[in-house]
Design an enzyme around this catalytic site. Structure first.
Site, PDB file in Angstrom:
ATOM      1  N   THR A 407       0.868  -1.174   0.000  1.00 21.70           N
ATOM      2  CA  THR A 407       0.000   0.000   0.000  1.00 21.70           C
ATOM      3  C   THR A 407       0.904   1.223   0.000  1.00 21.70           C
ATOM      4  OG1 THR A 407      -1.588  -1.295   1.287  1.00 21.70           O
ATOM      5  CG2 THR A 407      -1.930   1.050   1.276  1.00 21.70           C
ATOM      6  N   THR A 425      -3.954   1.648  -2.705  1.00 19.51           N
ATOM      7  CA  THR A 425      -3.424   0.289  -2.706  1.00 19.51           C
ATOM      8  C   THR A 425      -3.873  -0.520  -3.912  1.00 19.51           C
ATOM      9  OG1 THR A 425      -3.281  -1.755  -1.397  1.00 19.51           O
ATOM     10  CG2 THR A 425      -5.380  -0.562  -1.324  1.00 19.51           C
ATOM     11  N   SER A 469     -10.599  -2.993   3.707  1.00 14.39           N
ATOM     12  CA  SER A 469      -9.162  -2.744   3.790  1.00 14.39           C
ATOM     13  C   SER A 469      -8.857  -2.172   5.164  1.00 14.39           C
ATOM     14  CB  SER A 469      -8.731  -1.752   2.708  1.00 14.39           C
ATOM     15  OG  SER A 469      -7.367  -1.396   2.853  1.00 14.39           O
ATOM     16  N   GLY A 490       0.829  -1.038   5.016  1.00  9.13           N
ATOM     17  CA  GLY A 490       1.282  -2.140   5.851  1.00  9.13           C
ATOM     18  C   GLY A 490       0.224  -3.082   6.379  1.00  9.13           C
TER      19      GLY A 490
END
Length: 597
Positions: A407, A425, A469, A490
């Site tokens: 990302t 991302t 997400s 991350g």
């Protein structure tokens, strides 16, 4: 291109970038309640460097600042600001540029979320542009064992819609104005970053296989993988971006680009259709917030499950009064990581698309709930397993879908006082490892993020559903005035990495770059059956051995990583000082670079 020519181009590019970075300071209209950040000063008393800026990733300015993937991408944003654009213009331009320069982590085949502060109206807005699932995708059509690295894993891309929607509503420039720098980068080339070169090398065996001929052409020079320092060009992407700049949102979702995209993905087995693209819309949502030691922390709600996790974690740490502990001590890391593990557990029990499920987010981010969950943390030791709470839907099984750390984050502030924090991302590294043929960009891997087996899960696959997400673009406010924009890539490291830097700056008075560089020891692993694991990933080279020993004695299993490990995030942040200066920071863990003027 021959290597000697590449080296010459590299040298010229470095000189060009260095020249662009020689900027002057002006006067900002923005003030905050923060104290002056510790800095190194010139003989004239002008601040030139934050005290904790060991590697030169930070920047100080008074007119505007950008923190993003590297110097090239941050310069794109700075140039937009200098041309009179606002923070939204600069953030959108930077996001398109990052998709060119960091193509394995984001791009127009992916998605994101954006948190915006508008100075004039004093309001906070979330633009959510996560992907949606194709209407024809039903349970049983996707097999994670065989389809993850194919076009079948691509959901409807949302980035183009989200970025240009934000630009149209809150920016001042036209699409072509903010996209043209990315067209130039893709067409003329740029010096390849070491992290991208590593990503190419890591996936090169896949791209060298049968069926990936187009992907191989994007990442290789005459069959050899591009290396750090090479001049990297992507003329197909330049053409695609140029069309989008000229024709706007409709180009990607209804025009020639849409037709080419559908032709490419259906060839790869996807059920995505022109109707799916035409139906896609980004969504403007109300951010969620909590107060943490007098600071209002504003972030994104569902379908992100990172924002509620971050706020719940902060609330639990405040309930345990983490500020009374020595930063970086074993007890500090115990309270930090147990709070994090509880937030992680709850976030994965209640994730999903809020248009399909009524999720108990307001309760989860409340002080009352934090007090209840904080009571699980004893005076010593750690929780072997985090119990599921008694909220509605508490019997929902956690998703067993894979996590990805691939990302990117951008933070921007302008001279008018507007602020943007945005995370974008593709999902996995290079997304689903499939590029849109003839168009130069990789597709996301977010179909695999959905639950395909449990109809009782809020994350269960349904046609038209938003993917979830952990991205958490965040803004921090004090006494009604923004003091920080922050975020990180991350996956499971996103909420704790943001929380760590918030603690370091706001509770322990570190300068921003020092707060970002400080060593991390974080619980970032989970099991779908038992929840957060008792594993702490620690940068052991900079943490006292007595602290590491104490963490092990408490019951944690340590995963030792090198200092400044990429697995522990990549913070991009901007802090506003009471002195009228902007302090922009970039994370050495991912070669991030901040610029300001």
């Amino acid at each position: 291109m021959k290597r000697k020519h590449i080296k010459k181009a590299w040298s010229l590019a470095i000189v060009f970038v260095m020249t662009l970075c020689m900027t002057a300071c002006g006067q900002s209209e923005v003030e905050s309640s923060l104290g002056t950040t510790p800095v190194a000063e010139s003989e004239s008393g002008t601040p030139v460097k934050m005290a904790g800026d060991e590697f030169g990733e930070g920047a100080i300015g008074t007119n505007g600042g950008v923190s993003s993937f590297n110097e090239i991408t941050s310069q794109v944003g700075i140039d937009i600001l200098k041309a009179g654009g606002n923070a939204i213009d600069a953030a959108v331009a930077t996001a398109f540029a990052v998709g060119v320069v960091e193509p394995h982590h984001s791009g127009i085949g992916g998605c994101g979320m954006m948190t915006i502060y508008l100075k004039e109206s004093n309001e906070y807005i979330t633009i959510e542009y996560l992907e949606t699932t194709p209407a024809a995708l039903v349970p049983g059509l996707f097999d994670s064992e065989t389809d993850s690295q194919t076009a079948k894993n691509a959901a409807i891309p949302g980035q183009v819609y989200g970025l240009l929607d934000a630009l149209e509503k809150y920016g001042t420039m036209k699409p072509a104005d903010v996209i043209s720098p990315s067209v130039k980068l893709a067409r003329d080339g740029f010096v390849l970053d070491s992290l991208v070169a590593t990503a190419i090398a890591d996936s090169f065996s896949i791209f060298s296989g049968e069926g990936y001929e187009y992907e191989l052409s994007l990442v290789s020079d005459d069959g050899f993988p591009y290396a750090a320092g090479d001049l990297f060009k992507n003329p197909d992407l330049a053409d695609t971006l140029e069309r989008i700049g000229k024709n706007g949102i409709d180009e990607f979702y209804k025009g020639e680009t849409a037709e080419k995209l559908i032709s490419s993905v259906t060839e790869g087995g996807s059920v995505m259709s022109m109707e799916d693209l035409a139906a896609y819309k980004s969504v403007e949502r109300t951010p969620i917030t909590t107060n943490y030691y007098g600071y209002d922390v504003i972030t994104v709600g569902p379908p992100s499950n990172g924002g509620d996790w971050l706020l719940e974690m902060l609330n639990i740490m405040e309930e345990k009064d983490i500020r009374s502990l020595e930063q970086g001590s074993a007890e500090y890391w115990r309270i930090f990581n147990e709070s994090n593990r509880i937030g992680l557990r709850d976030s994965y029990s209640y994730l999903g698309d809020p248009d399909f499920w009524e999720l108990p987010i307001d309760t989860m981010i409340s002080k009352e709930y934090a007090k209840e969950r904080a009571a699980l943390i004893g005076e010593s030791g750690v929780l072997e397993e985090i119990p599921v709470s008694n909220l509605p839907y508490s019997e929902i099984k956690q998703t067993d879908t894979p996590e990805s750390q691939n990302t990117t984050h951008i933070a921007v502030i302008d001279s008018f006082g507007n602020i943007v924090s945005t995370t974008n991302t593709l999902g996995s590294n290079w997304g689903c490892k499939t590029a849109a043929k003839g168009m130069g960009f990789f597709l996301n891997s977010h179909i695999s993020n959905m639950n395909h087996t449990d109809p009782e899960s809020p994350d269960y696959i349904m046609p038209g559903k938003r993917v979830r997400s952990t991205i958490s673009p965040t803004i921090v406010v004090k006494d009604g005035q923004p003091v920080m924009a922050i975020g990180t890539p991350g996956s499971l490291v996103i909420p704790p990495a943001i929380a760590a830097v918030i603690n370091n700056t706001l509770l322990y008075d570190m300068d921003l770059q020092g707060a970002i560089n400080a060593p991390r020891a974080m619980a970032i692993n989970r099991s779908s059956s038992t929840g957060p694991l008792l594993k702490v990933t620690a940068e052991v080279g900079r943490i006292d051995q007595s602290v590491l020993t104490a963490l092990t004695d408490m019951g944690y299993t340590l995963t030792e990583v090198d200092d400044y490990a990429e697995s522990l995030g990549g913070i991009a942040a901007i802090q506003l000082g009471k002195d009228g200066m902007f302090y922009a920071g970039g994370d050495h863990r991912r070669t991030y670079k901040a610029l300001a003027y």
